[in-house]
Design a protein around this motif. Sequence first.
Motif, PDB file in Angstrom:
ATOM      1  N   ALA A   1       0.844  -1.213   0.000  1.00  0.00           N
ATOM      2  CA  ALA A   1       0.000   0.000   0.000  1.00  0.00           C
ATOM      3  C   ALA A   1       0.872   1.253   0.000  1.00  0.00           C
ATOM      4  O   ALA A   1       0.585   2.247  -0.704  1.00  0.00           O
ATOM      5  N   LEU A   2       1.972   1.195   0.819  1.00  0.00           N
ATOM      6  CA  LEU A   2       2.883   2.336   0.857  1.00  0.00           C
ATOM      7  C   LEU A   2       3.547   2.556  -0.496  1.00  0.00           C
ATOM      8  O   LEU A   2       3.715   3.713  -0.961  1.00  0.00           O
ATOM      9  N   LEU A   3       3.906   1.439  -1.146  1.00  0.00           N
ATOM     10  CA  LEU A   3       4.514   1.527  -2.476  1.00  0.00           C
ATOM     11  C   LEU A   3       3.552   2.144  -3.487  1.00  0.00           C
ATOM     12  O   LEU A   3       3.941   2.965  -4.334  1.00  0.00           O
ATOM     13  N   ILE A   4       2.254   1.819  -3.417  1.00  0.00           N
ATOM     14  CA  ILE A   4       1.230   2.370  -4.317  1.00  0.00           C
ATOM     15  C   ILE A   4       1.102   3.881  -4.105  1.00  0.00           C
ATOM     16  O   ILE A   4       1.021   4.669  -5.060  1.00  0.00           O
ATOM     17  N   ILE A   5       1.076   4.277  -2.820  1.00  0.00           N
ATOM     18  CA  ILE A   5       0.951   5.713  -2.502  1.00  0.00           C
ATOM     19  C   ILE A   5       2.152   6.482  -3.060  1.00  0.00           C
ATOM     20  O   ILE A   5       1.998   7.551  -3.687  1.00  0.00           O
ATOM     21  N   ILE A   6       3.367   5.956  -2.853  1.00  0.00           N
ATOM     22  CA  ILE A   6       4.578   6.635  -3.350  1.00  0.00           C
ATOM     23  C   ILE A   6       4.539   6.701  -4.878  1.00  0.00           C
ATOM     24  O   ILE A   6       4.883   7.729  -5.494  1.00  0.00           O
ATOM     25  N   TRP A   7       4.146   5.556  -5.467  1.00  0.00           N
ATOM     26  CA  TRP A   7       4.113   5.521  -6.943  1.00  0.00           C
ATOM     27  C   TRP A   7       3.107   6.538  -7.489  1.00  0.00           C
ATOM     28  O   TRP A   7       3.401   7.254  -8.430  1.00  0.00           O
TER      29      TRP A   7
END
Length: 443
Positions: free
Chosen positions: A15-21
């Motif tokens: 989820a954190l990776l999606i937000i950063i992306w």
Amino acid sequence: MAKYKGRILFVLAGALLIIIWDFIYYFVLQYSFNLQVDLLFGTLILFIGYYTGKNYDESNETVSAISKSEEKIKRLNEELHLVLQNITEVVFHTNSKGEFQFLNHSWEELTGYSIKESIHKNALHFISLHERHEFLRVLRRSISEQKEKTKIDFSFQTRSGQFRWGEVNIKLNYDENGELAGTVGTISDITERIHNEEELLEMNETLAIESQKLSVAGQLAAGIAHEVRNPLTSINGFLQLLRDDADEKTREYLEIVFSEIKRIELVLSELLILAKPQSVTYKRINIVETLDHVAKLLNTNAILYNIEIQTAFKQRDLYIRGDENQLKQVFINLVKNAIEAMPHGGNIMIEAGLNEYNKVELSFKDEGIGMKKQILDKLGEPFFTTKTKGTGLGLTICLRILRDHSADISVQSEQGEGTTFSIKFEAAHQQERKKREQTQKVW
């Protein structure tokens, strides 16, 4: 919660990776918003994160289970090692050549050799040289017959040079070709048992010799009775005729001769009792009543010597199977001997009761002069007596009667402290029960 720790962490990381992306894609690079691509990308990342976390959790569970199993195995090994090292018997393991691969601490106590110097040495090295051939013969026969277990007694020499006996129980292990792969087993110290068996054998030999002596005494008695009694009767008759016409001095001498003839007749009578088979009738008798009768019979005689005969019976009804007349003869003989052993008076105690082994036990205890060990060892031997006018056959006859009744007799005596004769009989109900069991086995 700990069970799903990996899945939670990896999903949160996704989820954190999606937000950063999304931040970089839409706010930094200024690309246009595309919902379908975002949903597909987000779902894929979260699925990968969940699947990776699931594998991580399962790996952790497997590692934890392996760790617990290793701890359990380690604990079991420690407990097994503790048992092996503290067991009193020697525990060993050998390879196919018979060389020790494992020994517990009992080996050092049994042989005196350390485990360090014994490991990897052939087991036959510690067996007495004259026993190795027999040991190998039994072992090879067991291997040729593919036996799984065998037991062998052997002698060995300890490090200090002492010879001892051991009993080895061997478990033979074979490979897929039927060849010996090794052995495991135990060694027990049986030195005391062997010594006890040797003592028992020696005792049986001694008893056989004593029995032979009694048999010879019986045969001699029969011969003496027939060969001596008839001429003795003639001598006695002619001497009585001579006494009628003899002077006073001659009569005095003849009285001495008659006294000695009576003594000879007494010896002959007791020899006949010893030699001649007695007519016996075994029946159920109350031994307490028999002892009571003997005590009353001899009490008058005992009072003359300032002796009191006392009785102590734990039960009033103690039944055995036997011949009452013969047993009375034994009891009277024992009480008379007690009276003669108490020149200064005292008490004779007759006791009866059931012992801890459910046997009828009688005891005759006096307060007389007692006996030395040398005399105790010779009691019951034909013609051995401590009395000036005794024949040495009274106790021999008593022992024969008790032996015929399957009774055990023991004597305890201390000089100046008196003597105790203990007699043990099988209780009547025990004998009857055994007889019934034997009858049932026959049928």
